[in-house]
Every structure is written in structure tokens, then in C-alpha cells.
Motif scaffolding. Sequence first.
Motif, PDB file in Angstrom:
ATOM      1  N   UNK A 162     -16.506  49.793  57.299  1.00 59.18           N
ATOM      2  CA  UNK A 162     -17.900  49.108  57.994  1.00 59.18           C
ATOM      3  C   UNK A 162     -17.846  47.766  57.926  1.00 59.18           C
ATOM      4  N   UNK A 163     -16.734  46.989  57.408  1.00 59.82           N
ATOM      5  CA  UNK A 163     -16.340  45.535  57.259  1.00 59.82           C
ATOM      6  C   UNK A 163     -15.802  45.053  58.585  1.00 59.82           C
ATOM      7  N   UNK A 164     -16.477  44.495  59.496  1.00 59.50           N
ATOM      8  CA  UNK A 164     -15.843  44.263  60.717  1.00 59.50           C
ATOM      9  C   UNK A 164     -15.622  42.769  60.986  1.00 59.50           C
ATOM     10  N   UNK A 165     -15.832  41.669  60.186  1.00 58.59           N
ATOM     11  CA  UNK A 165     -15.470  40.484  60.388  1.00 58.59           C
ATOM     12  C   UNK A 165     -15.901  39.585  59.508  1.00 58.59           C
ATOM     13  N   UNK A 166     -15.647  38.300  59.396  1.00 54.72           N
ATOM     14  CA  UNK A 166     -16.217  37.297  58.563  1.00 54.72           C
ATOM     15  C   UNK A 166     -16.573  36.015  59.333  1.00 54.72           C
ATOM     16  N   UNK A 167     -17.602  35.255  58.657  1.00 51.53           N
ATOM     17  CA  UNK A 167     -17.985  33.886  59.028  1.00 51.53           C
ATOM     18  C   UNK A 167     -17.246  33.198  57.823  1.00 51.53           C
ATOM     19  N   UNK A 168     -16.359  32.495  58.079  1.00 52.08           N
ATOM     20  CA  UNK A 168     -15.445  31.436  57.224  1.00 52.08           C
ATOM     21  C   UNK A 168     -15.795  30.073  57.106  1.00 52.08           C
ATOM     22  N   UNK A 169     -16.401  29.760  56.085  1.00 56.27           N
ATOM     23  CA  UNK A 169     -17.013  28.347  55.838  1.00 56.27           C
ATOM     24  C   UNK A 169     -16.544  27.532  54.686  1.00 56.27           C
ATOM     25  N   UNK A 170     -15.308  27.962  54.274  1.00 51.55           N
ATOM     26  CA  UNK A 170     -14.621  27.368  53.146  1.00 51.55           C
ATOM     27  C   UNK A 170     -14.213  26.044  53.385  1.00 51.55           C
ATOM     28  N   UNK A 171     -13.802  25.793  54.434  1.00 50.92           N
ATOM     29  CA  UNK A 171     -13.163  24.560  54.947  1.00 50.92           C
ATOM     30  C   UNK A 171     -11.834  24.268  54.732  1.00 50.92           C
ATOM     31  N   UNK A 172     -11.356  25.499  54.258  1.00 55.82           N
ATOM     32  CA  UNK A 172      -9.533  25.401  53.693  1.00 55.82           C
ATOM     33  C   UNK A 172      -9.061  26.004  54.992  1.00 55.82           C
ATOM     34  N   UNK A 173      -8.161  25.136  55.627  1.00 54.78           N
ATOM     35  CA  UNK A 173      -7.585  25.273  56.777  1.00 54.78           C
ATOM     36  C   UNK A 173      -6.330  26.369  56.556  1.00 54.78           C
ATOM     37  N   UNK A 174      -5.817  26.157  55.380  1.00 53.79           N
ATOM     38  CA  UNK A 174      -4.567  26.930  55.108  1.00 53.79           C
ATOM     39  C   UNK A 174      -5.139  28.474  54.745  1.00 53.79           C
ATOM     40  N   UNK A 175      -6.425  28.498  53.982  1.00 54.62           N
ATOM     41  CA  UNK A 175      -6.913  29.838  53.716  1.00 54.62           C
ATOM     42  C   UNK A 175      -7.365  30.761  55.120  1.00 54.62           C
ATOM     43  N   UNK A 176      -7.912  29.890  56.153  1.00 54.91           N
ATOM     44  CA  UNK A 176      -8.240  30.342  57.360  1.00 54.91           C
ATOM     45  C   UNK A 176      -6.917  30.749  58.140  1.00 54.91           C
ATOM     46  N   UNK A 177      -5.961  30.076  58.099  1.00 56.36           N
ATOM     47  CA  UNK A 177      -4.831  30.719  58.643  1.00 56.36           C
ATOM     48  C   UNK A 177      -3.947  31.656  58.124  1.00 56.36           C
ATOM     49  N   UNK A 178      -4.342  31.814  57.022  1.00 52.98           N
ATOM     50  CA  UNK A 178      -3.593  33.326  56.527  1.00 52.98           C
ATOM     51  C   UNK A 178      -4.337  34.178  56.723  1.00 52.98           C
TER      52      UNK A 178
END
Length: 295
Positions: A162-178
Amino acid sequence: MSLRNQLKGTGVALVTPFNANGDVDYDALGKIIDHVIDGKVEYIVTLGTTGETPTLDKTEKTSIIKYTYLRVNKRVPVVVGIGGNNTKELENELGNFPLDDATAILSASPYYSKPSQQGIFEHYKALAKVAPKPILLYNVPGRSGRNVEAATTLKLAREVENIAGIKEASGDMAQVMKILRDKPEDFLVVSGDDGLALPQIACGMEGIISVAANAYPFKFSEMIRQCLRNDFVEAKQMNDKLIEAYDLMFAENNPAGVKAFMANAGLISNALRLPVTPVSDELFNKIKAYMVTNK
């Protein structure tokens, strides 16, 4: 329709307007809802942290949810924010808040407690078991005090149904790309940083849950649509004009900054609940001057 299709583009994390007595101003809330829908945002998020939810009691939250459904009247999807650091209490809220008309639930990672990555995983796993709607994780370490690492996000995406997605607000572009590289195909990833949305969509994100769209729904959501069409030349031109607005909005506090913009536009009163106070007179005047020269 999949959640990725329903929540693609711009969601706006609505502010909660208050009147001079400090009560929720439902007339102003209705005006904001119409303002952002008329401004072509793709969906609405009610009771996000931009809505000053830590200062709202359960009765107010229930009333705001019900009023939002009524005013939106199915014109756009509605996401409801239910987050915190008391897992058991959140399980109760997921069973008691009116969620039948919600498209999804946005749940900020536990704040202050600074749990381990395993604690974060177990927290969300427990919520997912009882949630009547799909859950969007919300990683905002600048507020919560603990980053949800890419490995934890991906484990939740793969192992918890039931986990369908994420709002990513870490500001860490490397983490986002992973996350974008390794996520399941149907896992929704949206930005939580207005100023980073353009490059993050270029990396593969599918939209944003925005603060700035409260004040500039059409300009901001059109910029995001241009990004999603891979028209980054036009998108950059629009984004460049909004960069100063982002800086002003977050210079002292969110949502004090965006509320100052909205008060200057005549949408709401410039009222907040303690411990948050309105922006300084100096910043308010800078915002006013920006709005006069950038209509």
C-alpha cells in the motif's frame, strides 16, 4: 486509473487560512480552492504541513477535510495529509478521519524522534496495513530531523503493497536519482522542493506537491507541464521569473512566506497560529514590491 496518472503534474499543499480571531476561515479556504483549481493545478493536498496541521485539533482537521471534498466537488483529486511521530495515534486517525473521497494519503516521516531507518520502515509498514487509501511517503529531513534514505524508500516501494509513492524533499539530487533509477515502474515520485522541481523532473520525477502554487497556480503548474512535455527551454524561462518568489517565500518560514504573498493578493488574511508568526515587515514589503513588478 493508476495513482501515477491521477497525481501527475502539480499538487498544491494548501495553506489553512485563519480569521482575526484565530479560527479557520472557511470562506477564504473556499476562495483558495477555487483559485488553485481555476489556475489549472492537477490536484489538491489538504492538511499537509504547509496547512499548519500541528496547530489544528482533530475536530478542525475533520471539518477541513469534509469542507475540501465539498468545495472541490470532484473537480480534481484530493490527497489528505496524515503524518506524525506517534505511530499508534496515526493508525487511529487513519481509521477515523473521513477518507472515502481521498485519492491518497500523504504521510510525513516521523519528526523529532529521529528513528533509525528500520524504525522508519516499520512505522510506514504499520500505517500501510490499516490505511484505506494508498500512502505517499513524505521525506523532508529539514523538518523531521531524519532523512529517509534511498534504500529505505526502495524497500518500502518493493515490499509494502500500500506504499504507492513519495514526495521527496531531501534536496539531495544523488538520492533522488537513485530512487528514480531503481524504483518499481508504478511507484510515483514527486518533488517537494519548488526551486528544484525543474531539474528533478528532468531526472524523471512526475510532478510536485508545491507551496508556491498557492500563490501562483497557473504560472507554476504550467511550468511543470512544460517540464513534463520535455519543453525545458520554455519551462526555464518561466521558472527563472519565479526564482525570486521562491526565495522570498522561504526566507523566514513556511507557510508565513506564502501567506504573505496570498494576503497581498487579497486571498486571505495574513494570520498564522503560534508558534509561527507572520513574516517581518521588511520581508513583507519586499514581497509586496516583487508582486507589483512581477504581475
